[in-house]
Every structure is written in C-alpha cells, then in structure tokens.
Design an enzyme around this catalytic site. Structure first.
Site, PDB file in Angstrom:
ATOM      1  N   LYS A  30      45.912 -35.129  25.630  1.00 46.95           N
ATOM      2  CA  LYS A  30      47.019 -34.158  25.582  1.00 46.95           C
ATOM      3  C   LYS A  30      47.411 -33.772  24.162  1.00 46.95           C
ATOM      4  CE  LYS A  30      46.699 -34.776  29.791  1.00 46.95           C
ATOM      5  NZ  LYS A  30      45.828 -33.948  30.576  1.00 46.95           N
TER       6      LYS A  30
ATOM      7  N   GLU B 185      58.182 -34.901  23.150  1.00 47.94           N
ATOM      8  CA  GLU B 185      58.390 -33.463  23.325  1.00 47.94           C
ATOM      9  C   GLU B 185      59.870 -33.234  23.606  1.00 47.94           C
ATOM     10  OE1 GLU B 185      56.176 -31.989  26.664  1.00 47.94           O
ATOM     11  OE2 GLU B 185      54.283 -32.019  25.588  1.00 47.94           O
TER      12      GLU B 185
ATOM     13  N   HIS C 292      56.343 -36.320  41.330  1.00 49.47           N
ATOM     14  CA  HIS C 292      55.096 -35.714  40.845  1.00 49.47           C
ATOM     15  C   HIS C 292      54.050 -35.513  41.931  1.00 49.47           C
ATOM     16  CE1 HIS C 292      56.872 -35.892  37.008  1.00 49.47           C
ATOM     17  NE2 HIS C 292      57.012 -37.190  37.078  1.00 49.47           N
TER      18      HIS C 292
ATOM     19  N   ARG D  59      39.750 -29.233  37.350  1.00 51.14           N
ATOM     20  CA  ARG D  59      39.158 -29.518  38.668  1.00 51.14           C
ATOM     21  C   ARG D  59      39.539 -28.399  39.637  1.00 51.14           C
ATOM     22  NH1 ARG D  59      43.952 -32.574  38.125  1.00 51.14           N
ATOM     23  NH2 ARG D  59      45.543 -31.841  39.582  1.00 51.14           N
TER      24      ARG D  59
HETATM   25  C1  MV4 Z   1      57.857 -31.958  31.138  1.00 48.88           C
HETATM   26  C2  MV4 Z   1      59.043 -31.629  31.818  1.00 48.88           C
HETATM   27  C3  MV4 Z   1      60.139 -31.319  31.062  1.00 48.88           C
HETATM   28  N1  MV4 Z   1      60.066 -31.321  29.705  1.00 48.88           N
HETATM   29  N2  MV4 Z   1      57.842 -31.934  29.789  1.00 48.88           N
HETATM   30  C4  MV4 Z   1      55.375 -33.242  35.013  1.00 48.88           C
HETATM   31  C5  MV4 Z   1      53.906 -33.280  35.247  1.00 48.88           C
HETATM   32  C6  MV4 Z   1      53.273 -33.210  33.918  1.00 48.88           C
HETATM   33  N3  MV4 Z   1      52.153 -32.326  33.994  1.00 48.88           N
HETATM   34  C7  MV4 Z   1      54.330 -32.735  32.987  1.00 48.88           C
HETATM   35  N4  MV4 Z   1      55.566 -32.689  33.723  1.00 48.88           N
HETATM   36  C8  MV4 Z   1      56.718 -32.305  33.148  1.00 48.88           C
HETATM   37  N5  MV4 Z   1      56.745 -32.293  31.791  1.00 48.88           N
HETATM   38  C9  MV4 Z   1      58.916 -31.624  29.115  1.00 48.88           C
HETATM   39  N6  MV4 Z   1      58.862 -31.607  27.783  1.00 48.88           N
HETATM   40  C10 MV4 Z   1      59.012 -31.617  33.220  1.00 48.88           C
HETATM   41  C11 MV4 Z   1      57.849 -31.964  33.876  1.00 48.88           C
HETATM   42  C12 MV4 Z   1      57.862 -31.887  35.295  1.00 48.88           C
HETATM   43  C13 MV4 Z   1      58.677 -32.676  36.071  1.00 48.88           C
HETATM   44  C14 MV4 Z   1      59.500 -33.615  35.500  1.00 48.88           C
HETATM   45  C15 MV4 Z   1      60.323 -34.379  36.260  1.00 48.88           C
HETATM   46  C16 MV4 Z   1      60.317 -34.226  37.649  1.00 48.88           C
HETATM   47  C17 MV4 Z   1      59.479 -33.348  38.248  1.00 48.88           C
HETATM   48  C18 MV4 Z   1      58.651 -32.563  37.457  1.00 48.88           C
HETATM   49  C19 MV4 Z   1      57.821 -31.673  38.070  1.00 48.88           C
HETATM   50  C20 MV4 Z   1      57.016 -30.891  37.290  1.00 48.88           C
HETATM   51  C21 MV4 Z   1      57.042 -30.998  35.911  1.00 48.88           C
END
Ligand code: MV4
Length: 503
Positions: A116, A200, A235, A292
């Site tokens: 990442k 972040e 998630h 994928r």
């Molecule tokens: C985040 C975020 C908020 N702020 N990054 C979740 C999956 C992964 N691919 C990255 N994700 C997130 N990253 C920052 N800087 C929110 C998510 C996020 C999420 C976070 C908490 C609960 C549910 C979520 C669903 C999608 C994405």
C-alpha cells in the site's frame, strides 16, 4: 485461445468461471479439498482433481498441489477466482516461470498494488489524489507523532501489507497513538508477516466507490464505470450497486479517467478494481487496487453488458480489447445481495449444516450466482458465501422492488442465512433514498439481531396458522367452482415467512 483452464477456487465463483469457459468452448478442471468432494463446482467441471485436506492452507492455498493438478490435466491456464491465491504475486510469478498462464495481472503489478505504501508513492507521482498521510515507513515512533500532529486527529493506522480493512485502527488523540501503533504493528506482523504500518488522515463516514477496469497486454485500458459498496459490516460487503447515487456524470468521468491513470501507472493488466473513498464534500481519494475478479462483478456486467470473466480469459490468452471507452455505457440499475450462511440473530456467526431445501428466485432481470444445492452440506472451513442474488431494472426504485420480490421468493432451509437481514436493509427508508455510507449498518442495524429474535416466535405461530389454512384450501385464493385445489406446499408460495433457519 486456451483449450483447458483449471479453476483454483470453489463455491459460486468457481461455478461462475466454469460457465464462462463452457460458453467459450474451453474445458474445465476443478480442484477440491476433502470436504468439497460433493461440491457443485466439482460436479460441473469436466474434470476434477483432489488437492488435499479441508484447511485452505493445505488445499486451495497449496501452490504445489494446484500446479501439479494443472500439469497432470494439461491445463494451459489457471483462473484463481477471488480470495485464496488470487492476489498472491508469488503464485503469479511461479506460474510465469512454469509457463502456465495466470488469469490475472502480471506478478510485478500484483506486487506493487499489494504494497500500500509503494502504491501511494506511485499514484502520488502519477497525479492521482491520495488520502493525506505518510508515504514511507518511519523507523522512529516520534516521526509518527510529528506526522499525526500535522495531519490532525483523528488519524488512521494502516498496515502496508494490509487491505480490505484488515489491520486498520482509528486514533483520536496523541495519547492513543503509541499504544495504537504497538497493537497495529503486532496485528500486522501476525496477519501479514510484515509489521510496517503508516498513518492517514481519517475520513469520516465516507462512501466506498470503486471502478472496474480492463487492460489488455497492448496498453489498451477502459473503465466500466463504478460500483457503490458502502453497505458493509466489519469490512464484509453486504449489498452492492451500480451506478452510485453519489456521482454525477462529470464526477463519474473524472473518477473513471483517474482509475485508468492508476492502471497505467501500476503497469497493470487484465481485470481489476480501483477503490476510492468519497468524502462528504465529494472529494475522492485513491484507496487501493483489488487485483482480482470481485465478488460484486455481476452488477457491472448487468449495467454494461460486458462479461468480465470472458474478458479476463481473452486478455490472458493475448487478445486485444475488442471495444474502446466510447463503446461503453451504463444502462439501468443493478443491485447485488450476498447470501451468507450466517445467523444474523447470533451476531452473524457462520452457520454450517445440510441444506434441506433450496428454492431459487427466477424472473426477468434476476440472476442467481449460486455455489450450492439442496442436499449439500455447508462446511465450516471457508468463507460462508453461498450465493449472490443480482437484479437489474430500468431505475433504482424498480431494482429495489425487484430485489425485494426476489428475496421474498427465495427459500433456503436447514441452515441460517442472511436473507431476512437483507430484506430489511433493502427495505430501509434511508437505503431506498440512496443515502448510504460506510456507517449505514452501524447507524441503522446495531441491534437488529435482538429485535429479530423476539419477533421470531410470533412468525412461527403465524407460519403454523398458514400451514393450517393451506391444508384447508390455498389461503387468500378463491377456490374455483367450489372444488378444492390440490394442496400447495408453503415453500412454493412462500411470502415473507422465515422458517427452519436452524433454530
Ligand atoms: C479509510 C477510511 C477512512 N479514512 N481510510 C476500509 C477498507 C480498506 N480498503 C480501507 N477502508 C477504509 N479506509 C481513511 N483514511 C474508511 C475505510 C472504510 C471503512 C472504515 C470503517 C468502517 C467501514 C469502512 C468501509 C469502507 C471503507
């Protein structure tokens, strides 16, 4: 074109790939673990090879056994599906050496997008908007403190080798930072074998919008518009749709072009998904590349008319994309509900056991991607996804109506499933209004299981009464000519009853 493909997966996605191969005149090889001997994908493939005991690490993740199965059957290519080895760059590299085609991106691109922090560096250089944060892994805790102060709390700790939400945590104040980093590192080390974490800025209740892309081996790249996947629980995506209610044509075009920029910057080929977070002010940020075929790919297939598995296979066989961006358009609206073997009234605990009865919904605009059948025993060893229900209609409202009708027409007996929970999600006024974000389930369905449990007894009583009335003439239907019609099984006329979900 390939003559024979091995599918290194199981369940509904293995079945999906087998169906594409059949249409293309390609023979198929299934692989299976001991507990999957009677699985649907094994029955459907032209050949099937056992690859080891139930635990995935000894079977579906066992590269040696899978490569040996490809050699033994003469399969020229391997489709990895999703999960298991799908995004494993070591596997892709081994296949490249063995001269077996990996139906997915090249190993170099796979490695890049799997890291990442490196992906953030690459994308920033390419002019792709990324979430404010660190682009390298510092050695000293003090550097994290300086970075966090500069970003402003809350911040998010993420594992460089992570993704899909694993190993993430929110930090709201300076006091929480040190213990958060220590726990985050430990977690990352045990989950990914790599303790690198970075920070972040935390984006509150964002929307999760992802773009489907296809890239051939000759530099031709297209995007197939977006999917909105904000309805998640821990998630785990629950409902996905296309198009997203949050985008207008200008934003969609801008994000789509950015997704293609991501693909080019990463040297990526085959099918992939570029994930973005969209904040409340409609700023979008690159999150990661899912290298994928995704679980939710059918909503894109419905809206664009493109068969993504067929395209993956064609690209892997060295063919050029046969269409360009201007040939693609989004039509109507598609929704997908994931049907999990889990008990929503028991904190979504996986449910295993024998499927005693399965009635699948059918009808115009209804697609059921299913990996199970009546009489089959659901094992405990793998992801509990049983099937996916996907609908298409001319607009979002009609698609919601169609989904609800299909869910009402869907019966699985013997195990607990997420069907009843899904009905309440799709029926929720905020969902119907398109007001979804990643906090939706937490905000509206926190105590759903408890409420559901107390209503269950009432449902059982009502169902018993319905049984009774069916036995004395189909309920709610006129008996023509005074003679009684043949008894109708309640499972054939099922409304919104829920019975026999293993309790
Ligand atoms: C985040 C975020 C908020 N702020 N990054 C979740 C999956 C992964 N691919 C990255 N994700 C997130 N990253 C920052 N800087 C929110 C998510 C996020 C999420 C976070 C908490 C609960 C549910 C979520 C669903 C999608 C994405």
């Amino acid at each position: 074109m390939f003559k024979k493909i091995l599918i290194a997966n199981r369940g509904e996605i293995a079945v999906r790939v087998i169906k594409a191969c059949r249409e293309m005149g390609i023979s198929t090889v299934a692989v299976y673990s001991d507990v999957d001997r009677k699985s649907l994908h094994v029955q459907m493939a032209d050949e099937a090879v056992p690859i080891g005991p139930a635990p995935a690490i000894e079977s579906y993740l066992n590269m040696d056994r899978i490569i040996a199965a490809a050699r033994a059957t003469g399969a020229e290519a391997i489709h990895p599906g999703y999960g298991f080895l799908a995004e494993n760059s070591d596997f892709a590299r081994r296949l490249e050496k063995e001269k077996i085609v990996f139906i997915g991106p090249n190993s170099t691109a796979l490695e890049l997008v799997g890291d990442k922090v490196r992906a953030r560096q690459t994308m920033e250089k390419a002019g792709v908007p990324i979430i404010p944060g660190m682009n390298s892994i510092p050695k000293d805790i003090s550097e994290y403190e300086v970075a966090a102060k500069k970003l402003g709390y809350p911040v998010m700790i993420k594992a460089s080798a992570g993704g899909g939400g694993k190993g993430m945590r929110i930090v709201c104040s300076e006091q929480e930072l040190r213990p958060g980093l220590e726990a985050g590192r430990r977690e990352a080390k045990s989950a990914f074998g790599d303790e690198s974490v970075y920070l972040e800025k935390y984006i509150e209740e964002p929307r999760h919008v992802e773009f489907q892309v296809l890239a051939d081996n000759y530099g031709n790249t297209v995007h197939l518009f977006e999917r909105e996947c904000s309805i998640q629980r821990r998630h785990q995506k629950i409902v996905e749709e296309s198009p997203s209610q949050a985008l207008d044509p200008a934003l969609r075009a801008k994000m789509g072009e950015t997704a293609k920029k991501v693909v080019r910057a990463a040297g990526y080929n085959n099918a992939g998904t570029v994930e973005f977070l969209l904040d409340k002010n409609k700023n979008f940020f690159f999150l990661e590349v899912n290298a994928r075929l995704q679980v939710e790919h059918p909503v894109t297939e419905f809206c664009t008319g493109v068969d993504l598995v067929r395209q993956q296979i064609r690209i892997a066989a060295g063919e050029k994309l046969s269409f360009s961006q201007k040939d693609l358009e989004q039509r109507g609206h598609a929704l997908e509900c994931r049907i999990y073997a889990e008990d929503a009234t028991k904190n979504f605990l996986p449910s295993s056991g024998k499927i005693l009865f399965l009635k699948e919904p059918k009808g115009p605009g209804v697609r059921h991607d299913c990996g199970v059948y009546s009489g089959w025993e659901v094992p405990i060893y793998y992801d509990p996804i049983l099937a996916k229900l996907i609908v298409w209609a001319e607009d979002r409202d009609a698609a919601c109506d169609r989904m609800l009708a299909a869910l009402n027409d869907y019966a699985i007996l013997g195990i607990s499933t997420s069907i009843s929970f899904l009905k309440d999600v799709v029926n929720h006024p905020e969902f119907r209004a398109g007001r979804t974000n990643t906090g939706f389930i937490k905000n509206h369905f926190e105590n759903w299981g408890e409420k559901e449990k107390s209503e269950d007894k009432l449902r059982l009583a009502l169902a018993a009464a319905a049984f009774d009335s069916i036995n004395s003439g189909p309920s709610g239907k006129k008996v023509v000519g005074g003679t009684q019609k043949a008894t109708v099984s309640p499972w054939q006329t099922l409304g919104h009853w829920r019975l026999g979900e293993g309790r």
